[in-house]
Design a protein around this motif. Structure first.
Motif, PDB file in Angstrom:
ATOM      1  N   ASN A  80     -94.175 -78.634  32.636  1.00 18.90           N
ATOM      2  CA  ASN A  80     -94.307 -77.249  32.172  1.00 18.90           C
ATOM      3  C   ASN A  80     -95.559 -77.042  31.319  1.00 18.90           C
ATOM      4  O   ASN A  80     -95.603 -76.141  30.484  1.00 18.90           O
ATOM      5  N   PRO A 124     -92.294 -71.970  25.274  1.00 14.88           N
ATOM      6  CA  PRO A 124     -92.800 -71.782  26.644  1.00 14.88           C
ATOM      7  C   PRO A 124     -93.721 -70.574  26.814  1.00 14.88           C
ATOM      8  O   PRO A 124     -94.569 -70.570  27.716  1.00 14.88           O
ATOM      9  N   TYR A 128     -99.061 -73.137  29.320  1.00 18.89           N
ATOM     10  CA  TYR A 128     -99.846 -72.782  30.499  1.00 18.89           C
ATOM     11  C   TYR A 128    -101.080 -71.952  30.124  1.00 18.89           C
ATOM     12  O   TYR A 128    -101.061 -71.119  29.221  1.00 18.89           O
ATOM     13  N   ASN A 209     -98.750 -67.544  36.729  1.00 20.27           N
ATOM     14  CA  ASN A 209     -99.041 -68.944  36.443  1.00 20.27           C
ATOM     15  C   ASN A 209    -100.327 -69.349  37.158  1.00 20.27           C
ATOM     16  O   ASN A 209    -100.369 -69.427  38.382  1.00 20.27           O
TER      17      ASN A 209
END
Length: 737
Positions: A80, A124, A128, A209
């Protein structure tokens, strides 16, 4: 105030956070980047904004030889994360010590912005990569308040944002940890917003993403452009490729100019830690991981004390030596500025579609393909191509110049000034040989325009290419001020029959000469309209800018431009210069290699050519475009009709009341009475100003009017053409291997 350093600004927001009167707002500039705007009605000129500007003054005190580690967290953490999982590990450490973490998250409009979290379940949101410039809003003020309250704070951001935070805080805080990343640059947030709005329903997006890890972290960049396994936008439950925006990001097309010559790309770095992808690991099989690997720079003693506390969280924790090899982590002196990026932002905000503008910047798709002689060694051809290109782009369309070698002479010549100019100014297709089909361009272009200039001069360019034979019937086909060169085209019967059909496929046709209208009607049965040459239709300032790019400084000279130079023309030019007691500057066509008594330089640049036209005391020429530029700059001139190149093109100057300046022989130069006589260009200017809006309206309609349904005969033509092309390519493959 701070808005006066706009070109240096990296949008960190320190000035916005520090202003005591709240007179600064962060707004989009013309390129879509955040930039400070000052409300001077309330500004007290305290200069606080200047004092905290890292763009004006910032110097890191960190180590110039930092420790470097290859780091990877457990697989479930890396899964992740963008690379090796360093950030979630250090963020978790801070949160577990009752601290706060500031990083970049998507908001509900999919805008990247810095937020502050204090709960592990919110982590989270910050993981990314978000490949767009983030909005720091008021986080610097909030971080200062937390620090003053003795809270532990982790800030993650671009190097310039870390530098901005330090400048804002003024002093160092032991309870602040900073992490910057190996940053190639930040794309424009407004471009990102526009791209999303054009291509997606933002209200139905649930995830974005840029670096999904499907089966291999190593494929997480270029493969992610169009492969939803490695990068996607989740819209209404369906994964869709990010597409052209991602492609342009990877090719440095969307960055701030300062990003591409960033002062933070060196060592020492601004932050305590620097993290990034560690791609260059192939020399050690231990690091050959499909799950991701981070490189971490430990930039000061604070970081050296913190990192060992995290060691147990990593499955790879190796100190490495990158001394002399900083290029492996993209640290060092590199410059990614490109012509395509400059062109993108020149047209951004004016283009009909930001998506198509992005696509054209990376060579994926274009609105218009232009077939013209921009690539041959001829000043007039180069400049009329530039004029048409600028006209189409000014209407909001992206343009691809088709690089086809139609004369078999000029391509690959190192002294081809036209191509040197073109490479600075245009999007250019791949090179197509004389006999090579351009059919594949149908995949990336919607509209094909042929013109201007003598593209239909059959004794010179006897190809159906100029009649758009390769263009599919469903595509828009336009002829713009295209010329036959002569009143009567020299075509055989078979060519006439072929082209009668090809002309019937055109959606709009205009010619440069009135005689062309007659030819099209009587010989080919199609209607058309004639307009002045495009060099006369564009605003003069586009040529003024070219003249400014010249390094010439000559003055008090006669400019002689002779396409087909002879000793007689040369002596006539010298005669004019002597009569005016001026120097003679004489050039011929770019290919001219003959002996000359008076040429001191030939094959000058396109910019120099325009400079000489603009600043000449008098112009003598045998060139149609030599006359055009005499008119543009209202220079006294004499033009010797060039019969081989065609009389038809000169007739438009008669209605401008310039007939007396056009002669049919060199001998008549000596009969000219007064070279000091000022020419009255009033009628020419009036005619041009009257015609210009008509031309732009016609061109705009031609480019935008919905097309009619494709006929059965046109579909049959497409089928036969493609079959013929496939057969021809098969034959060539057999014989050429």
């Amino acid at each position: 105030m701070i808005d006066k350093v706009e070109k240096l600004c990296m949008s960190c927001g320190a000035c916005y956070n520090t202003c005591p009167e709240s007179t600064i707002s962060m707004e989009y500039d013309e390129k879509g980047f955040y930039t400070p705007k000052v409300n001077y009605d309330n500004c007290i000129e305290c200069r606080s904004c200047i004092d905290v500007c890292a763009a004006i003054d910032y110097k890191s005190t960190n180590n110039d030889q930092p420790l470097v580690y290859a780091i990877a967290a457990e697989d479930n953490i890396r899964k992740n994360s963008t690379s090796g999982g360093f950030f979630p590990v250090i963020a978790k450490y801070v949160l577990e010590n009752n601290g706060y973490v500031c990083g970049v998250a998507w908001n509900n409009k999919w805008k990247a912005e810095h937020i502050i979290i204090d709960k592990i379940e919110d982590l989270p949101k910050l993981q990314y990569s978000k490949y767009v410039q983030s909005d720091t809003n008021d986080v610097f003020m909030r971080i200062r308040d937390l620090l003053l309250d003795n809270k532990l704070v982790l800030f993650s951001g671009a190097p310039c944002q870390c530098a901005g935070l330090y400048k804002f805080l003024v002093k160092k805080y032991d309870n602040l940890i900073t992490v910057d990343f190996l940053c190639a640059g930040n794309p424009s947030p407004k471009v990102w917003k526009d791209y999303l709005e054009e291509n997606f329903d933002i209200s139905k997006i649930t995830d974005i993403n840029f670096r999904a890890k499907y089966d291999d972290w190593n494929k997480g960049t270029y493969e992610a452009v169009d492969n939803i396994n490695y990068g996607y936008i989740l819209e209404n439950g369906v994964k869709k490729p990010i597409g052209a925006y991602y492609d342009a990001f990877l090719k440095y097309r969307l960055y701030h100019a300062e990003c591409l010559q960033c002062k933070y790309k060196f060592i020492p770095r601004p932050a305590d830690f620097t993290m990034g992808d560690f791609w260059h690991f192939k020399d050690n099989k231990k690091y050959d991981s499909k799950n991701g690997l981070s490189v971490v720079l430990v930039n000061n003693s604070k970081a050296e004390n913190i990192l060992p506390k995290l060691k147990d969280e990593f499955v790879i924790y190796d100190k490495i030596n990158l001394k002399g090899q900083w290029w492996k982590v993209e640290i060092g002196d590199w410059d990614k500025r490109t012509r395509e990026r400059i062109e993108f932002f020149k047209h951004y905000g004016k283009s009909k579609s930001v998506t198509r503008l992005i696509e054209s910047s990376v060579g994926r798709k274009y609105d218009v393909a232009l077939l013209t002689m921009f690539n041959i060694m001829n000043y007039g051809s180069a400049l009329v191509a530039y004029a048409v290109n600028q006209m189409i782009e000014s209407l909001g369309y992206t343009v691809l110049m088709i690089d086809k070698d139609i004369n078999g002479v000029d391509y690959n010549k190192t002294d081809n000034r036209s191509m040197q100019f073109a490479k600075k100014k245009y999007n250019i297709s791949k090179y197509y040989k004389n006999n090579e089909s351009t059919f594949e361009l149908n995949k990336i272009v919607d509209t094909f325009v042929v013109g201007s200039d003598t593209m239909w001069w059959d004794t010179e360019w006897a190809y159906d290419y100029a009649y758009l034979d390769f263009v599919e019937s469903s595509k828009r086909k336009i002829a713009f001020t295209t010329s036959f060169a002569h009143d009567t085209p020299a075509m055989d019967y078979n060519a006439q029959i072929r082209r009668k059909y090809l002309f019937s496929r055109f959606d709009y046709i205009s010619t440069r000469e009135e005689s062309g209208v007659k030819v099209l009607k009587e010989m080919f049965g199609v209607d058309s309209i004639s307009f002045y040459d495009p060099t006369l239709m564009v605003e003069k300032d586009i040529f003024d800018k070219l003249a400014e790019e010249s390094d010439k400084t000559d003055s008090d000279f006669v400019f002689a431009y002779m396409l087909d130079l002879t000793p007689e023309k040369e002596e006539a030019a010298k005669y004019v210069a002597d009569k005016l007691n001026a120097k003679l500057k004489i050039i011929s066509n770019m290919r001219y290699k003959g002996k000359s008594k008076y040429i001191d330089e030939n094959n000058i640049s396109i910019e120099d050519f325009v400079y000489y036209c603009k600043n000449a005391k008098f112009i003598i020429t045998d060139s149609f475009h030599g006359i055009c530029f005499s008119v543009i700059y209202e220079r006294p001139f004499l033009a010797i009709v060039n019969a081989w190149r065609g009389f038809a093109r000169y007739k438009r100057f008669e209605e401008m009341k310039l007939k007396s300046q056009i002669i049919d022989s060199v001998e008549k130069v000596y009969e000219y009475k007064d070279f000091n006589l000022q020419i009255d260009f009033t009628t020419a200017k009036e005619k041009i100003e009257e015609e210009r809006p008509k031309v732009y309206k016609w061109l705009s309609n031609a480019l935008s009017t919905p097309l009619e349904k494709v006929s059965e005969s046109d579909l049959l033509y497409d089928y036969i053409y493609q079959k013929h092309l496939s057969y021809s390519q098969g034959i060539l493959k057999r014989f050429l291997g």
